[in-house]
Scaffold this active site. Structure first.
Site, PDB file in Angstrom:
ATOM      1  N   HIS A 271      -3.311  -0.174  -6.795  1.00 26.34           N
ATOM      2  CA  HIS A 271      -2.831   0.623  -5.672  1.00 26.34           C
ATOM      3  C   HIS A 271      -1.407   0.201  -5.322  1.00 26.34           C
ATOM      4  O   HIS A 271      -1.032  -0.974  -5.446  1.00 26.34           O
ATOM      5  CB  HIS A 271      -3.755   0.470  -4.463  1.00 26.34           C
TER       6      HIS A 271
ATOM      7  N   HIS B 237      -5.312  -5.151  -8.163  1.00 30.77           N
ATOM      8  CA  HIS B 237      -5.602  -3.759  -8.517  1.00 30.77           C
ATOM      9  C   HIS B 237      -4.313  -2.956  -8.443  1.00 30.77           C
ATOM     10  O   HIS B 237      -3.273  -3.458  -8.014  1.00 30.77           O
ATOM     11  CB  HIS B 237      -6.697  -3.168  -7.629  1.00 30.77           C
TER      12      HIS B 237
ATOM     13  N   ASP C  18       0.385  -0.414  -2.718  1.00 30.85           N
ATOM     14  CA  ASP C  18       0.744  -1.480  -1.782  1.00 30.85           C
ATOM     15  C   ASP C  18       0.549  -2.870  -2.382  1.00 30.85           C
ATOM     16  O   ASP C  18       0.866  -3.874  -1.741  1.00 30.85           O
ATOM     17  CB  ASP C  18      -0.034  -1.344  -0.466  1.00 30.85           C
TER      18      ASP C  18
ATOM     19  N   ASP D 185      -8.709  -5.799  -2.692  1.00 31.46           N
ATOM     20  CA  ASP D 185      -9.408  -4.917  -1.758  1.00 31.46           C
ATOM     21  C   ASP D 185     -10.846  -4.735  -2.240  1.00 31.46           C
ATOM     22  O   ASP D 185     -11.095  -4.530  -3.439  1.00 31.46           O
ATOM     23  CB  ASP D 185      -8.718  -3.556  -1.684  1.00 31.46           C
TER      24      ASP D 185
ATOM     25  N   HIS E  16      -4.520  -8.490   4.719  1.00 31.35           N
ATOM     26  CA  HIS E  16      -4.652  -7.035   4.540  1.00 31.35           C
ATOM     27  C   HIS E  16      -5.081  -6.410   5.870  1.00 31.35           C
ATOM     28  O   HIS E  16      -6.070  -5.683   5.965  1.00 31.35           O
ATOM     29  CB  HIS E  16      -5.656  -6.714   3.431  1.00 31.35           C
TER      30      HIS E  16
ATOM     31  N   HIS F  15     -14.202  -1.547  -5.147  1.00 32.06           N
ATOM     32  CA  HIS F  15     -13.151  -0.767  -4.496  1.00 32.06           C
ATOM     33  C   HIS F  15     -13.112   0.614  -5.149  1.00 32.06           C
ATOM     34  O   HIS F  15     -13.847   0.874  -6.113  1.00 32.06           O
ATOM     35  CB  HIS F  15     -11.813  -1.502  -4.630  1.00 32.06           C
TER      36      HIS F  15
END
EC number: 3.1.26.11
Length: 308
Positions: A65, A63, A67, A212, A270, A141
């Site tokens: 994001h 995804h 990080d 995530d 994570h 998510h």
């Protein structure tokens, strides 16, 4: 086949864990490395391993994001600076191409190799070649997040040499034809079917890597009978409501999924920076109460995935 964890932290880099990235090392099988996510400073982490950037020819992004993607522009540029010339394919959500190309354009970075982008349009088969098939499914998510199931294709059965010798079939080039399952005529006139002299195929391995996510039925589908399940564990067992509110998972939820899916091992990653020392060990021990082969992985852990 090995998994090497380059970053196992959640959200931001910490003293003990970098942000998310894991390498699937297929050097013995197909002489390549696949990267799953590429958080900030992933290229620095790679410098501390024996992974050669030019061997990385596929990157799967779960995804968008930061990080999970902020390390991409730097890694791609360094791969070029270090002489990488082979095409690289990036699989990821819609928008990954725009992110990469904008970063390279604004920084005036020129690459010595071609990038092929495959933006995920639907669930199902994402990639297939002669050795592997990769399936993708959507997770739950705050933004589009995906999980990947890498299935190694079955290995051909071994040639049953003892059976051939029992029939006085001499060794030589003919064994190669028999191993291919061909019908072969021997010098003495006998006709044999190669299929009769090949053992059962050896099942290929399965590796599941999730982005995530909160709990969703797609996780169990992706993780079914996996030899290794890489699952996020941002929160501990007492924080189920927090996990749900922030679209993440707990160690206990991950362990239950691993058990239900009949996975061989659960690799928890994570990890929030709040879990260090004893708290990290507690995450693992709590998960083991439900699924015994659970492990909270650390940066640079290497996990072997042997044939069954």
């Amino acid at each position: 086949m090995q998994l090497e964890f380059l970053g196992t932290g959640a959200g931001s880099p910490g003293k003990f864990r970098n942000v998310t990235s894991v390498a699937l090392k297929l050097l013995d099988e197909s002489n390549e490395v696949w990267l799953f996510d590429c958080g900030e400073a992933t290229q620095h982490q790679i410098l501390k391993t024996n992974i050669k950037p030019r061997k990385i020819d596929k990157i799967f992004i779960t995804h968008l994001h930061g990080d999970h993607i902020f390390g991409l522009p730097g890694f791609l540029s360094s791969r070029s600076n270090q002489g990488g010339s082979e095409e690289l394919t990036i699989f990821g959500p819609t928008g990954i191409k725009d992110f990469v190309m904008t970063s390279l354009r604004i920084s005036e970075s020129k690459l010595s190799y071609r990038i092929k982008f495959v933006e995920i349009a639907q669930e199902g088969v994402l990639f297939e070649d002669q050795n592997y098939i990769v399936n993708v499914a959507e997770l739950d998510h705050r933004i589009k997040s995906y999980g990947f199931r890498v299935k190694e294709k079955d290995h051909p059965g071994e040639l049953l040499v003892d059976k051939l010798k029992e029939l006085a079939i001499p060794s030589g080039p003919i064994y190669g034809q028999i191993k291919q399952g061909k019908e072969v005529t021997l010098d003495d006139g006998r006709v044999i079917n190669g299929q009769d002299f090949i053992g059962k195929p050896q099942p290929g391995r399965v590796v599941t890597v999730l982005g995530d996510t909160r709990q969703t039925p797609n996780i169990e589908l992706l993780a079914k009978d996996a030899d290794a399940l890489v699952h996020e564990s941002t929160f501990g067992k007492q924080e189920g409501s927090l996990a749900r509110n922030y679209y993440h998972s707990t160690n206990i939820q991950a362990a239950k999924i691993a058990k239900q899916a009949n996975a061989r091992q659960l690799l928890l990653t994570h990890i929030s920076a709040r879990y260090t020392g004893k708290l990290s060990k507690q995450l693992e021990s709590d998960a083991k109460e439900i699924f015994s082969n659970s492990k909270v992985v650390r940066d640079f852990d290497i996990i072997d995935i042997p044939l069954p």
